[in-house]
Design a protein around this motif. Structure first.
Motif, PDB file in Angstrom:
ATOM      1  N   ASP A  56      20.780 -18.524   4.283  1.00  0.00           N
ATOM      2  CA  ASP A  56      20.576 -18.258   2.859  1.00  0.00           C
ATOM      3  C   ASP A  56      20.794 -19.517   2.020  1.00  0.00           C
ATOM      4  N   ASP A  57      21.747 -20.365   2.438  1.00  0.00           N
ATOM      5  CA  ASP A  57      21.969 -21.633   1.738  1.00  0.00           C
ATOM      6  C   ASP A  57      20.702 -22.489   1.764  1.00  0.00           C
ATOM      7  N   TYR A  58      20.054 -22.520   2.919  1.00  0.00           N
ATOM      8  CA  TYR A  58      18.835 -23.324   3.046  1.00  0.00           C
ATOM      9  C   TYR A  58      17.687 -22.713   2.247  1.00  0.00           C
ATOM     10  N   THR A  59      17.580 -21.391   2.287  1.00  0.00           N
ATOM     11  CA  THR A  59      16.516 -20.720   1.541  1.00  0.00           C
ATOM     12  C   THR A  59      16.655 -20.972   0.045  1.00  0.00           C
ATOM     13  N   LYS A  60      17.869 -20.881  -0.459  1.00  0.00           N
ATOM     14  CA  LYS A  60      18.110 -21.122  -1.885  1.00  0.00           C
ATOM     15  C   LYS A  60      17.776 -22.559  -2.278  1.00  0.00           C
ATOM     16  N   ALA A  61      17.957 -23.487  -1.329  1.00  0.00           N
ATOM     17  CA  ALA A  61      17.647 -24.898  -1.607  1.00  0.00           C
ATOM     18  C   ALA A  61      16.156 -25.184  -1.540  1.00  0.00           C
ATOM     19  N   GLY A  62      15.375 -24.218  -1.003  1.00  0.00           N
ATOM     20  CA  GLY A  62      13.927 -24.395  -0.949  1.00  0.00           C
ATOM     21  C   GLY A  62      13.349 -24.622   0.427  1.00  0.00           C
ATOM     22  N   ALA A  63      14.176 -24.508   1.465  1.00  0.00           N
ATOM     23  CA  ALA A  63      13.677 -24.696   2.832  1.00  0.00           C
ATOM     24  C   ALA A  63      13.125 -23.380   3.378  1.00  0.00           C
ATOM     25  N   SER A  64      12.241 -23.484   4.361  1.00  0.00           N
ATOM     26  CA  SER A  64      11.746 -22.314   5.085  1.00  0.00           C
ATOM     27  C   SER A  64      12.555 -22.171   6.367  1.00  0.00           C
ATOM     28  N   VAL A  65      13.164 -21.004   6.569  1.00  0.00           N
ATOM     29  CA  VAL A  65      13.969 -20.738   7.765  1.00  0.00           C
ATOM     30  C   VAL A  65      13.095 -19.968   8.749  1.00  0.00           C
ATOM     31  N   LEU A  66      12.861 -20.568   9.926  1.00  0.00           N
ATOM     32  CA  LEU A  66      11.857 -20.056  10.854  1.00  0.00           C
ATOM     33  C   LEU A  66      12.369 -20.075  12.286  1.00  0.00           C
ATOM     34  N   PRO A  67      11.684 -19.360  13.203  1.00  0.00           N
ATOM     35  CA  PRO A  67      11.981 -19.527  14.624  1.00  0.00           C
ATOM     36  C   PRO A  67      11.624 -20.940  15.073  1.00  0.00           C
ATOM     37  N   ALA A  68      12.227 -21.378  16.167  1.00  0.00           N
ATOM     38  CA  ALA A  68      12.036 -22.756  16.636  1.00  0.00           C
ATOM     39  C   ALA A  68      10.575 -23.098  16.865  1.00  0.00           C
ATOM     40  N   ASP A  69       9.820 -22.199  17.503  1.00  0.00           N
ATOM     41  CA  ASP A  69       8.423 -22.494  17.816  1.00  0.00           C
ATOM     42  C   ASP A  69       7.602 -22.746  16.558  1.00  0.00           C
ATOM     43  N   GLU A  70       7.921 -22.023  15.488  1.00  0.00           N
ATOM     44  CA  GLU A  70       7.188 -22.230  14.237  1.00  0.00           C
ATOM     45  C   GLU A  70       7.558 -23.553  13.587  1.00  0.00           C
ATOM     46  N   VAL A  71       8.830 -23.923  13.678  1.00  0.00           N
ATOM     47  CA  VAL A  71       9.239 -25.231  13.158  1.00  0.00           C
ATOM     48  C   VAL A  71       8.486 -26.339  13.880  1.00  0.00           C
ATOM     49  N   ILE A  72       8.423 -26.239  15.206  1.00  0.00           N
ATOM     50  CA  ILE A  72       7.736 -27.258  16.004  1.00  0.00           C
ATOM     51  C   ILE A  72       6.260 -27.306  15.659  1.00  0.00           C
ATOM     52  N   ALA A  73       5.644 -26.159  15.500  1.00  0.00           N
ATOM     53  CA  ALA A  73       4.205 -26.102  15.248  1.00  0.00           C
ATOM     54  C   ALA A  73       3.828 -26.644  13.878  1.00  0.00           C
ATOM     55  N   LYS A  74       4.689 -26.446  12.883  1.00  0.00           N
ATOM     56  CA  LYS A  74       4.337 -26.779  11.501  1.00  0.00           C
ATOM     57  C   LYS A  74       4.831 -28.150  11.048  1.00  0.00           C
ATOM     58  N   ALA A  75       5.815 -28.713  11.726  1.00  0.00           N
ATOM     59  CA  ALA A  75       6.448 -29.943  11.235  1.00  0.00           C
ATOM     60  C   ALA A  75       5.600 -31.178  11.534  1.00  0.00           C
ATOM     61  N   ASP A  76       5.506 -32.063  10.537  1.00  0.00           N
ATOM     62  CA  ASP A  76       4.908 -33.388  10.754  1.00  0.00           C
ATOM     63  C   ASP A  76       5.944 -34.342  11.344  1.00  0.00           C
ATOM     64  N   ALA A  77       7.204 -34.085  11.050  1.00  0.00           N
ATOM     65  CA  ALA A  77       8.299 -34.916  11.556  1.00  0.00           C
ATOM     66  C   ALA A  77       9.482 -34.014  11.874  1.00  0.00           C
ATOM     67  N   LEU A  78      10.251 -34.403  12.879  1.00  0.00           N
ATOM     68  CA  LEU A  78      11.444 -33.664  13.280  1.00  0.00           C
ATOM     69  C   LEU A  78      12.635 -34.616  13.306  1.00  0.00           C
ATOM     70  N   GLY A  79      13.769 -34.153  12.780  1.00  0.00           N
ATOM     71  CA  GLY A  79      14.979 -34.957  12.804  1.00  0.00           C
ATOM     72  C   GLY A  79      15.996 -34.371  13.766  1.00  0.00           C
ATOM     73  N   PHE A  80      16.762 -35.240  14.432  1.00  0.00           N
ATOM     74  CA  PHE A  80      17.660 -34.780  15.487  1.00  0.00           C
ATOM     75  C   PHE A  80      19.051 -35.409  15.362  1.00  0.00           C
ATOM     76  N   VAL A  81      20.062 -34.650  15.783  1.00  0.00           N
ATOM     77  CA  VAL A  81      21.407 -35.175  15.967  1.00  0.00           C
ATOM     78  C   VAL A  81      21.444 -35.934  17.294  1.00  0.00           C
ATOM     79  N   ASP A  82      21.160 -35.238  18.373  1.00  0.00           N
ATOM     80  CA  ASP A  82      20.991 -35.849  19.692  1.00  0.00           C
ATOM     81  C   ASP A  82      19.500 -35.916  19.986  1.00  0.00           C
ATOM     82  N   ARG A  83      19.088 -36.905  20.742  1.00  0.00           N
ATOM     83  CA  ARG A  83      17.652 -37.050  20.965  1.00  0.00           C
ATOM     84  C   ARG A  83      17.096 -35.831  21.710  1.00  0.00           C
ATOM     85  N   PRO A  84      15.854 -35.453  21.427  1.00  0.00           N
ATOM     86  CA  PRO A  84      15.266 -34.296  22.103  1.00  0.00           C
ATOM     87  C   PRO A  84      15.037 -34.581  23.578  1.00  0.00           C
ATOM     88  N   SER A  85      15.134 -33.556  24.389  1.00  0.00           N
ATOM     89  CA  SER A  85      14.898 -33.702  25.821  1.00  0.00           C
ATOM     90  C   SER A  85      13.440 -34.049  26.074  1.00  0.00           C
TER      91      SER A  85
END
Length: 380
Positions: A56-85
């Protein structure tokens, strides 16, 4: 106040919560910040909970909260804490930007995997930290600051006496003697925190410039009687010592360490095996009840010979805490800093409503572009 641009670039972050990881590469404040730069944010459900941010914090800030597959499909860029496998890299669509600490100094196979998948990598470990324009992007500095602070608290918690001097009706308890090995960002934070807790602090670093920094915090500089006057490499990092220099340093540290109650080690050479600063002989020479916190412990080894990730106690009663994940233990603050680092990197590459690799040359070495030869690793 700057006007919010129409969002044309999509930035996504996935849930990286694990046994050792509580940070997230996007916080609600950065969602709002990126919107002003024309970036819309996508985040996987539950990704921020361990860092105390709800969906809800993210939604109020204007982000879209989605399942992982949708994030991957829609994102032009991805940010990571640890590098992706490498498995995750294979799931990303070609052209996706991957921003994070990618281990590009030593892992040529990983860089090749980025290239094979047709991705654009931004290796944050290669950002020139000495440039003022890149300082807000410097993840190593922000996360090492948190790590050094937490290392002192972990050491104080594990130590069986007080850090400060205490005068009681039953007598006076002397302050703990703390030795910090490595006076970079993490080491300086450890010095400051241990001093505020009341310990008598001594520190050592191979870089000549570190003496003044150590003493400015009220700590003593440990004189090993050695001269590594060329100990500082490019970008403010310590260089790797020669085998002869390292052996001389180890012998001197082993001898001096016996007089301390707590030792915190923070020395890392980016992308390389950590230098061994305290050998087994040095550990065996410590008094029973002494505590070591090795912030450099990893699968590659640590600053303390034989240290591993986790806590162990030697036959001589010395507690060794291998703790590379300390920043994650301060998840809210660490995530806030990390998200700012990643967000500023992304915003730098947003040009005219799209992600662009056409930028000034001073940050170009951090780019790993599919089909383009990788830049030679910088001297650490």
């Amino acid at each position: 106040m700057a006007e919010t641009q129409e969002a044309t670039v999509s930035f996504g972050v996935l849930n990286e919560t694990s046994e050792h990881e509580s940070r997230v590469a996007l916080t609600p404040d950065i969602v709002a910040r990126l919107r002003k730069a024309g970036v819309s944010c996508l985040i996987e459900r539950g990704a921020g909970l361990a860092a105390q941010y709800t969906d809800d914090d993210y939604t109020k800030a204007g982000a879209s909260v989605l399942p992982a597959d949708e994030v991957i499909a829609k994102a032009d860029a991805l940010g990571f804490v640890d590098r992706p496998s490498t498995e995750l890299l294979g799931r990303l669509k070609p052209g996706t930007w991957v921003i994070g600490m990618l281990g590009s100094f030593t892992d040529a196979e990983y860089v090749a995997a980025l290239d094979k998948a047709g991705l654009v990598g931004v290796a944050m470990e290669k950002l020139p930290r000495q440039l003022s324009s890149a300082q807000s992007m410097d993840e190593m500095t922000s996360q090492n600051s948190v790590m050094g602070y937490k290392a002192a608290l972990v050491a104080a918690n594990a130590y069986g006496s007080f850090f400060p001097m205490m005068t009681t009706a039953a007598g006076t308890i002397r302050p703990a003697k703390v030795l910090i090995l490595g006076a970079g960002i993490a080491g300086l934070q450890a010095i400051g925190t241990a001093r505020r807790l009341g310990a008598v602090v001594t520190a050592y670093d191979v870089r000549p410039a570190s003496r003044g920094e150590v003493e400015s915090l009220g700590a003593k500089f440990l004189d090993l009687g050695l001269d590594f006057s060329a100990g500082q490499g490019e970008g403010g990092y310590a260089r790797a010592l020669t085998p002869e220099e390292q052996a001389a340093q180890q012998a001197a540290v082993d001898q001096k360490a016996a007089g301390f109650d707590v030792i915190i080690t923070t020395a890392k050479v980016p992308g390389r095996k950590p230098p061994v600063l305290l050998t087994k002989a040095g550990v065996d020479g410590l008094k029973r009840g002494a505590v070591i916190v090795d912030c450099a412990a990893s699968d590659l080894g640590g600053n303390v010979e034989g240290s591993t990730v986790g806590t162990s106690v030697t036959d001589g009663g010395v507690t060794i805490i291998g703790a590379p994940y300390l920043a994650s233990d301060v998840s809210n603050t660490a995530a806030n800093l990390l998200a700012r680092n990643v967000g500023d990197v992304l915003a730098h590459f947003v040009k005219d409503g799209r992600l662009s690799i056409d930028l000034n040359e001073e940050l170009d070495d951090a780019l790993i572009v599919a089909g383009r030869p990788a830049a030679a690793p910088a001297q650490a």
